[in-house]
Design an enzyme around this catalytic site. Structure first.
Site, mmCIF file in Angstrom:
data_model
loop_
_atom_site.group_PDB
_atom_site.id
_atom_site.type_symbol
_atom_site.label_atom_id
_atom_site.label_comp_id
_atom_site.label_asym_id
_atom_site.label_seq_id
_atom_site.Cartn_x
_atom_site.Cartn_y
_atom_site.Cartn_z
ATOM 1 N N LYS A 183 15.015 -3.381 -17.822
ATOM 2 C CA LYS A 183 15.182 -1.930 -17.666
ATOM 3 C C LYS A 183 14.571 -1.467 -16.349
ATOM 4 C CE LYS A 183 12.950 1.641 -18.470
ATOM 5 N NZ LYS A 183 13.327 2.285 -17.209
ATOM 6 N N GLY A 235 4.115 -0.957 -13.957
ATOM 7 C CA GLY A 235 4.174 0.486 -13.712
ATOM 8 C C GLY A 235 2.776 1.081 -13.740
ATOM 9 N N GLU A 257 1.380 -5.234 -15.595
ATOM 10 C CA GLU A 257 1.089 -5.242 -14.144
ATOM 11 C C GLU A 257 0.997 -3.789 -13.728
ATOM 12 O OE1 GLU A 257 0.540 -7.633 -12.032
ATOM 13 O OE2 GLU A 257 1.042 -9.343 -13.296
HETATM 14 P P1 NAD Z 1 5.937 4.475 -14.240
HETATM 15 O O1 NAD Z 1 4.849 3.958 -15.094
HETATM 16 O O2 NAD Z 1 6.209 5.917 -14.197
HETATM 17 O O3 NAD Z 1 7.334 3.789 -14.626
HETATM 18 C C1 NAD Z 1 7.493 2.385 -14.667
HETATM 19 C C2 NAD Z 1 8.679 2.043 -15.562
HETATM 20 O O4 NAD Z 1 8.368 2.457 -16.895
HETATM 21 C C3 NAD Z 1 9.975 2.750 -15.194
HETATM 22 O O5 NAD Z 1 11.051 1.856 -15.400
HETATM 23 C C4 NAD Z 1 10.035 3.897 -16.199
HETATM 24 O O6 NAD Z 1 11.354 4.337 -16.458
HETATM 25 C C5 NAD Z 1 9.437 3.244 -17.420
HETATM 26 N N1 NAD Z 1 8.871 4.178 -18.395
HETATM 27 C C6 NAD Z 1 8.389 5.432 -18.189
HETATM 28 N N2 NAD Z 1 7.905 5.954 -19.340
HETATM 29 C C7 NAD Z 1 8.086 5.009 -20.294
HETATM 30 C C8 NAD Z 1 7.779 4.935 -21.681
HETATM 31 N N3 NAD Z 1 7.202 5.953 -22.326
HETATM 32 N N4 NAD Z 1 8.089 3.794 -22.358
HETATM 33 C C9 NAD Z 1 8.649 2.746 -21.720
HETATM 34 N N5 NAD Z 1 8.976 2.749 -20.403
HETATM 35 C C10 NAD Z 1 8.685 3.867 -19.695
HETATM 36 O O7 NAD Z 1 5.618 3.914 -12.783
HETATM 37 P P2 NAD Z 1 6.417 4.168 -11.443
HETATM 38 O O8 NAD Z 1 6.131 5.520 -10.921
HETATM 39 O O9 NAD Z 1 7.840 3.760 -11.620
HETATM 40 O O10 NAD Z 1 5.711 3.056 -10.519
HETATM 41 C C11 NAD Z 1 4.499 3.263 -9.890
HETATM 42 C C12 NAD Z 1 3.372 2.560 -10.603
HETATM 43 O O11 NAD Z 1 3.664 1.178 -10.798
HETATM 44 C C13 NAD Z 1 2.102 2.586 -9.771
HETATM 45 O O12 NAD Z 1 0.995 2.833 -10.577
HETATM 46 C C14 NAD Z 1 2.050 1.173 -9.186
HETATM 47 O O13 NAD Z 1 0.777 0.768 -8.774
HETATM 48 C C15 NAD Z 1 2.584 0.373 -10.326
HETATM 49 N N6 NAD Z 1 3.080 -0.934 -9.880
HETATM 50 C C16 NAD Z 1 2.389 -2.061 -10.235
HETATM 51 C C17 NAD Z 1 2.828 -3.308 -9.771
HETATM 52 C C18 NAD Z 1 2.085 -4.582 -10.110
HETATM 53 O O14 NAD Z 1 2.656 -5.646 -9.931
HETATM 54 N N7 NAD Z 1 0.858 -4.517 -10.578
HETATM 55 C C19 NAD Z 1 3.974 -3.397 -8.975
HETATM 56 C C20 NAD Z 1 4.641 -2.218 -8.641
HETATM 57 C C21 NAD Z 1 4.194 -0.988 -9.107
#
Ligand code: NAD
Length: 487
Positions: A183, A235, A257
């Site tokens: 997803k 995320g 992650e």
């Molecule tokens: P986010 O947490 O808003 O979203 C991440 C994913 O989760 C998206 O696909 C989103 O649609 C989905 N999502 C949102 N709400 C959800 C729910 N309630 N249940 C299930 N899925 C849900 O993050 P973002 O804004 O897309 O990305 C930025 C964040 O990701 C930052 O904190 C960044 O540091 C982190 N990140 C971490 C890594 C790593 O490898 N550690 C890599 C890239 C990004």
């Protein structure tokens, strides 16, 4: 020069990829995807709702027995073929990455190659997964383990680096014998959908990989689905908490992650210009929208002012602009909402007494229709300040002085995060001492040239749990079954 329109002819076929078909009429509705460089819509994204997630999970479940029975050499060859096709399509996938989230093409060009390398690397593991023989006592017996896949794995990735995430996460999950429901975020669906198409072209049986872009509703349906055996989530921390809560009902294992506020420790014995160039990457790579970027710059007081001057000069020369041009090193941030949030955090920092050295505003002129923010540096930041403790996920560096090595380590470890850290020093003993003392999953010393496919990758504290990379990613997607047999 006006920013060029996105070339929409490269977009993949519309609809969700479930089995070997496309589903365009989805219960999650349609999201209007916008090109961050121009603020103009690209195309509607069909968003997975609960019904489509269920269909994708069923397709994966149906494919599972066949995929598990697929001979390991065939599995290996399919991953290798996927790598070849991703390399073949590298230019298109790079263009899609630019359209997805505004990554400059100069940077985006390397992302499909990284993903392809990760498929090649994991192809190498596919025919080496087995188990081990365990010594027994007090009675003689044969005890051995079988490293088995979880089954159906739900993979949720963010918008900032989806193509590399597919290589880091989906490739080892498939190599280990799992079927995957991927997803991607609705903000950046195109690169993932194209790679899904390429995996089918490579010969992966339908249902082994399904790609269902969506938002929180689709994500929650995937996490709470009783037929999903494991979730891997990349995320933010707040979303991770919701995911863990949703996973509770089915007691589902979840790999995490998450975000970071990684420290970059610059000691007085470091090469000042090289250290400033290294620090610069924390603001400009992906416009600062990278989980591992060093966004807290800790500088030894004796070189603090000289360092700050050099850093500001270097950042002032960064070509920010049209991400489709090879000359642009930095592009826009992902959305208007992100731009507002980032500038709001800079304003809060200034209100709290942090000094704006450079940047801190939207760029105008030809760039005014997109969401471009200049590289930003805030100085006089105390370790406990808001901007030192919270991930901005934008082109913003917070600079904090320190006096001693011990103080630098204490400051570096003083956040809830522990994803990455960076050390700039010419003193070898210090480098080893500091690396041992830092609370971070990944540390780079005197440079940053990516993450080798074989290296473990992941965070400590609130930056995550579990590891990707190398054998660690295979372990993330297998679990050992123990067999004891009387002799
Ligand atoms: P986010 O947490 O808003 O979203 C991440 C994913 O989760 C998206 O696909 C989103 O649609 C989905 N999502 C949102 N709400 C959800 C729910 N309630 N249940 C299930 N899925 C849900 O993050 P973002 O804004 O897309 O990305 C930025 C964040 O990701 C930052 O904190 C960044 O540091 C982190 N990140 C971490 C890594 C790593 O490898 N550690 C890599 C890239 C990004």
């Amino acid at each position: 020069m006006t920013v060029l329109e996105a070339d929409l002819t490269v977009l993949p076929d519309p609809g969700l990829l479930i089995g070997d078909g496309r589903v365009s009429e989805s219960s999650g509705g349609e999201f209007t995807h916008v090109y961050a460089a121009t603020g103009k819509p690209t195309r509607g994204v069909s968003m997975a709702g609960a019904g489509e997630i269920d269909a994708a999970v069923r397709a994966a479940r149906d494919a599972l027995p066949g995929w598990r029975a697929t001979p390991l050499d065939r599995r290996r060859d399919l991953l290798a073929e996927a790598a070849r096709l991703i390399r073949r399509e590298a230019e298109t996938i790079a263009q899609l990455t630019t359209i997805d989230n505004g990554t400059p093409y100069a940077i985006a060009a390397s992302t499909p190659l990284l993903a392809a390398d990760l498929f090649t690397y994991n192809a190498g593991w596919a025919d080496k997964i087995g188990g081990e023989v365990v010594g027994t006592w007090p009675v003689p017996a044969l005890d051995y383990t079988l490293d088995e896949p979880y089954g159906v794995v739900g993979v949720i990735v963010p918008w900032n680096g989806p193509v590399v995430s597919v290589g880091q996460i989906v490739a080892p999950a498939l190599a280990a014998g799992n079927c995957v429901v991927l997803k991607p975020s609705e903000l950046a669906p195109w690169g993932c959908l194209r790679i899904g198409e390429l995996l089918l072209e490579a010969g992966f049986p339908p249902g082994v990989i399904n790609v269902v872009p969506g938002g929180p509703a689709g994500g929650e349906a995937l996490v709470s689905h009783p037929d999903v055996d494991k979730i891997h989530f990349t995320g933010g921390g707040q979303t991770a908490k919701r995911i863990l809560a949703s996973a509770l009902e089915t007691l589902k294992p979840v790999g995490l992650e998450l975000g970071g506020k990684s420290a970059n420790l610059v000691f007085e014995d470091a090469d000042l210009v090289a250290a400033a160039q290294q620090a610069m990457t924390g603001a400009i790579l992906l416009s600062g929208q990278g989980c591992i970027l060093g966004t807290r710059i800790l500088v030894q007081r004796s070189i603090h002012d000289a360092f700050l001057g050099t850093l500001s000069t270097i950042l002032g020369q960064i070509p920010v602009g049209d991400p489709s041009l090879a000359t642009s090193v930095m592009g826009p941030v992902v959305s208007e909402g992100a731009a507002d949030r980032i500038l709001g955090m800079v304003a809060t920092a200034q209100k709290q007494g942090n000094r704006l050295v450079t940047g801190g505003e939207r760029l105008g002129g030809d760039l005014s229709d997109g969401w471009f923010i200049g590289p930003t540096v805030l100085a006089d930041v105390a370790p406990t300040d808001f901007i030192a403790q919270n991930e901005v996920f934008g082109p913003v560096l917070a600079v904090t002085p320190f006096d001693t090595e011990a103080e630098a380590v204490t400051i570096a470890n003083s956040t809830r995060y522990g994803l990455a850290a960076y050390v700039q020093t010419d003193d070898l003993r210090r480098a080893h001492r500091v690396c041992a003392a830092l609370e971070a999953g990944n540390i780079w010393v005197n440079g940053f040239l990516g993450i080798p496919p074989g290296a473990p990758f992941g965070g400590v504290k609130q930056s995550g749990q579990g590891r990707l990379g190398g054998i660690h990613a295979i372990r993330e997607f297998t679990r050992p079954k123990n067999v004891w047999m009387a002799l």
